[in-house]
Design an enzyme around this catalytic site. Structure first.
Site, PDB file in Angstrom:
ATOM      1  N   ASP A  67       0.809  -1.228   0.000  1.00  0.00           N
ATOM      2  CA  ASP A  67       0.000   0.000   0.000  1.00  0.00           C
ATOM      3  C   ASP A  67       0.833   1.263   0.000  1.00  0.00           C
ATOM      4  O   ASP A  67       0.341   2.326   0.389  1.00  0.00           O
ATOM      5  CB  ASP A  67      -0.948   0.003   1.202  1.00  0.00           C
ATOM      6  CG  ASP A  67      -0.224   0.240   2.511  1.00  0.00           C
ATOM      7  OD1 ASP A  67       0.989  -0.043   2.568  1.00  0.00           O
ATOM      8  OD2 ASP A  67      -0.844   0.709   3.466  1.00  0.00           O
ATOM      9  N   GLU A  68       2.076   1.179  -0.416  1.00  0.00           N
ATOM     10  CA  GLU A  68       2.936   2.354  -0.315  1.00  0.00           C
ATOM     11  C   GLU A  68       3.964   2.368  -1.436  1.00  0.00           C
ATOM     12  O   GLU A  68       4.503   1.325  -1.791  1.00  0.00           O
ATOM     13  CB  GLU A  68       3.653   2.319   1.042  1.00  0.00           C
ATOM     14  CG  GLU A  68       4.361   3.604   1.373  1.00  0.00           C
ATOM     15  CD  GLU A  68       4.856   3.608   2.818  1.00  0.00           C
ATOM     16  OE1 GLU A  68       4.018   3.496   3.736  1.00  0.00           O
ATOM     17  OE2 GLU A  68       6.071   3.722   3.016  1.00  0.00           O
TER      18      GLU A  68
END
Length: 368
Positions: free
Chosen positions: A113-114
DNA sequence: TCTGGGGTCCTAGGACCC
DNA sequence: TCTGGGGTCCTAGGACCC
């Protein structure tokens, strides 16, 4: 991505909007009794497991990622506990990364998610570009993200954390005294609990304290490398390049048991678990097109101490039977004077299973 | 019924080689 | 009768991150 797993669950189950959500625990068992897809009220949960993520209203009650579920239940007994659905999260992860890739190809993957990405070659004002990027991600996924913009990865990362959720924060070098120095040292990516505690013992709590510490104090306490790195961070200095290298270094599978197991009495169960881990690992290696030479095991005792053993083979392998044999050899070198709570298997020193396919592959494609 | 699962990077000692 | 100065590889543990 903001509260990524919880936000994906809300996309999949819009009727849960407004319900405090915790994602965590094990894959649902006995879920027939639960009101929602295997969900329970947190207070009803019994057993091992941690909070993987939770919605912001649950965080406001004191719950955070990594907290034991039994403890989290004391803060948020009424929160709904959902078991994680990794396939769904991987799907939305791909969508968000592909959306970003339409804006820039200079992407460093930092997990599900990054990402870091580089805008240096783009024209336009940073905030305008940032808003456009957030809109692109929102359109592609229906999810919000928090974006930090800075002259380097250190400041961009800190900026991204300042206005969560749905943040857009620009941090210039000139902002360092006003905006960086009041923050606790733990906001620096790479300063964890241990370093934080050692700094606190020197009276250094904020990044500003760090900036004003005598250079030789940091270097004598942490050594020249870490000392210099901390001093640089405090000035907002960071020259790490974007890393677009996506070749994995290792692959592993591990599991924490429902109850602690005894190495002798529960030997058949342990043997079965080891076999399953090796099979899954081999299947994943083959599916990803990798082999590895270093086979390792990881054990966690009932008292939470962890030991590892590894063994390097002459030839790389992705074969479940060879991995299992090497893992068993490693296990022979471990003392078993306590019950066990976790067993893991790892393959490291990875290389492509099929070197030609890469050597001749034209332009490397994005990995997601 | 404290404390998941999957990673990366760093350090440090010993073996071994030139 | 006192034992250099590299270098690489392997192993084990630990800190940290998502």
């Amino acid at each position: 991505m903001d509260a990524f797993y919880a936000s994906v669950e809300l996309l999949r189950h819009p009727e849960l909007k407004g319900v405090p959500l915790v994602i965590g625990g094990r894959r649902a068992e006995g879920s027939a009794l639960a009101p929602h897809f295997g969900a329970l009220r947190l207070r009803e949960y019994l057993g091992r497991g941690v909070v993987t993520t939770c919605t912001y209203e649950v965080r406001a009650l004191g719950v955070h990622s990594g907290m034991g579920l039994m403890k989290a239940a004391r803060y948020a007994p009424e929160a709904l506990l959902l078991p994680p659905s990794f396939e769904a999260y991987r799907h939305y992860s791909r969508l968000f990364k592909e959306a970003v890739a339409t804006v820039t190809q200079a992407i460093e993957d930092r997990g599900i998610d990054e990402i870091y990405l580089e805008f240096s070659d783009s024209d336009g004002e940073a905030r305008v570009l940032g808003q456009r990027l957030k809109n692109t991600v929102k359109d592609a996924t229906g999810l919000s993200c928090s974006l930090g913009i800075g002259p380097n990865k250190l400041l961009a990362k800190i900026a991204s954390d300042l206005e969560k959720p749905d943040g857009l924060t620009v941090l210039a070098l000139a902002d360092v005294p006003d905006r960086l120095w009041p923050l606790p040292v733990g906001k620096i990516n790479g300063v964890g609990p241990k370093v934080q505690a050692r700094l606190a013992a020197l009276g250094i709590v904020t990044i500003g304290d760090l900036a004003h510490a005598r250079g030789d104090l940091l270097e004598t306490t942490f050594g020249p490398r870490v000392g210099q790195w901390l001093a640089d961070c405090a000035q907002g200095r960071d020259d790490r390049p974007l890393s677009t290298d996506t070749e994995p270094k290792s692959l592993s599978r591990e599991t924490t048991f429902e109850q602690d197991l005894d190495a002798r009495r529960d030997r058949p169960a342990l043997s079965q678990i080891l076999a399953t881990l090796c099979d899954r690992l081999a299947a994943d290696l083959i599916q990803k097109g990798h082999k590895g030479r270093t086979i390792g095991i990881k054990l966690r005792y009932a008292d939470f101490r962890t030991v590892t053993r590894d063994h390097t083979l002459a030839q790389p392998t992705a074969d479940a039977a060879l991995i299992k044999a090497a893992a068993r050899d490693c296990l022979k070198r471990v003392p078993f004077n306590q019950k066990l709570r976790l067993l893991g298997v790892r393959v490291g020193t990875l290389c492509p299973a099929n070197p030609e396919s890469r050597a001749f592959s034209p332009q490397r494609e994005l990995p997601f």
